[in-house]
Design an enzyme around this catalytic site. Structure first.
Site, short mmCIF file in Angstrom:
data_model
loop_
_atom_site.label_atom_id
_atom_site.label_comp_id
_atom_site.label_asym_id
_atom_site.label_seq_id
_atom_site.Cartn_x
_atom_site.Cartn_y
_atom_site.Cartn_z
N GLY A 180 -26.34 32.23 -23.94
CA GLY A 180 -26.50 32.90 -25.23
C GLY A 180 -25.11 33.26 -25.72
N GLU A 181 -24.93 34.49 -26.09
CA GLU A 181 -23.62 34.96 -26.56
C GLU A 181 -23.28 36.21 -25.74
OE1 GLU A 181 -21.99 33.14 -28.84
OE2 GLU A 181 -20.30 34.42 -28.36
N SER A 182 -22.23 36.10 -24.93
CA SER A 182 -21.95 37.17 -23.97
C SER A 182 -21.65 38.51 -24.65
CB SER A 182 -20.82 36.77 -23.03
OG SER A 182 -19.68 36.36 -23.75
N CYS A 198 -23.95 30.10 -18.04
CA CYS A 198 -23.06 30.04 -19.20
C CYS A 198 -22.65 31.44 -19.67
CB CYS A 198 -23.69 29.20 -20.31
SG CYS A 198 -22.46 28.63 -21.49
N ILE A 207 -22.62 23.97 -23.39
CA ILE A 207 -22.71 24.40 -24.79
C ILE A 207 -21.73 25.55 -25.01
CG2 ILE A 207 -24.25 25.28 -26.59
CD1 ILE A 207 -26.62 24.22 -24.85
N HIS A 254 -25.99 24.53 -18.40
CA HIS A 254 -27.38 24.98 -18.54
C HIS A 254 -28.35 24.08 -17.74
CE1 HIS A 254 -27.17 27.76 -22.13
NE2 HIS A 254 -25.99 27.21 -22.19
N GLU A 307 -31.31 24.59 -16.87
CA GLU A 307 -32.68 24.70 -17.38
C GLU A 307 -32.95 23.68 -18.48
OE1 GLU A 307 -30.22 26.57 -18.19
OE2 GLU A 307 -30.39 27.27 -20.27
N1 GLN Z 1 -19.67 30.78 -25.85
C1 GLN Z 1 -20.65 31.71 -25.37
C2 GLN Z 1 -19.98 33.05 -24.98
O1 GLN Z 1 -18.80 33.15 -24.91
C3 GLN Z 1 -21.46 31.14 -24.22
C4 GLN Z 1 -22.28 29.95 -24.67
C5 GLN Z 1 -23.52 29.70 -23.88
O2 GLN Z 1 -24.06 30.57 -23.19
N2 GLN Z 1 -24.07 28.50 -24.02
O3 GLN Z 1 -20.66 33.99 -24.74
#
Ligand code: GLN
Length: 192
Positions: free
Chosen positions: A46-48, A77, A135, A171, A173
């Site tokens: 997701g987005e950390s 990720c 990703i 990922h 999954e």
């Molecule tokens: N770029 C995202 C981050 O820095 C991570 C991307 C992902 O989880 N696919 O949080």
């Protein structure tokens, strides 16, 4: 006990589908109460930065750290960024569960996301080929000697284990193979 999937945002559903296809019970975790009943926790991609904000808003920081003392956590990720001891590009707070340093967005922007195939060495098994969906993935740029590197891509670790915890910068999954989910289950079930 079920496997928990931190469901504050991000790629939650594909983990549910994967575990379901393996006949494994899984639950979405949004509260400390829901976490308490789990046998392991997946922090999905997701987005950390958003994850961090929501972890604080939901008062989950300390419950996750306490949970991680005895139970396995797998960071995928963005989850791997949260689990790292140090984060760069830019530096940010983390759970510091695994002694690695990660560089966020190290492969570039969303449209530079890619799929690669590499060797994966899971302890107790023979080497296998693993597809990795990357990703806006981070890169593990430093890791301590006591961190086991399970897979590398272009000379950088992309799957690592530290004690009973797992991190993957890609990922699993989103690929067909259930190998890493099976391996995580074995970490969750092992006696400590
Ligand atoms: N770029 C995202 C981050 O820095 C991570 C991307 C992902 O989880 N696919 O949080």
């Amino acid at each position: 006990m079920p496997i928990g999937i931190l469901a504050l945002q991000g790629a939650v559903e594909p983990h549910h589908l994967k575990l379901k296809s393996m006949g494994v019970e899984a639950v979405s975790v949004r509260t400390a109460e829901e976490l308490r009943n789990c046998q392991g926790l997946i922090i999905p991609g997701g987005e950390s930065t958003t994850f961090l904000k929501l972890i604080h808003e939901n008062n989950l920081l300390q419950p996750i750290l306490t949970f991680a003392e005895r139970q396995s956590v797998w960071g995928v990720c963005a989850g791997s960024i949260l689990m790292a001891k140090e984060v760069e590009n830019p530096p940010q707070e983390s759970l510091s569960l695994v002694p690695i340093r990660v560089r966020r967005n190290a492969y570039g922007r969303q449209n530079e996301s890619f799929i690669a195939v590499f060797g994966l060495n899971l302890p107790g098994g023979s080497p296998i080929r693993q597809e990795g969906v990357f990703i806006r993935a981070p890169q593990v740029v430093e890791w301590e000697d006591n961190v086991a590197v399970l897979a590398k891509y272009e000379d950088k670790p992309v799957a690592l284990q530290y004690r009973h915890h797992l991190v993957t910068t890609f990922h699993p999954e989103l690929s067909e193979s259930p190998a890493l989910h099976h391996y995580f289950l074995s970490l969750c079930n092992s006696d400590r």
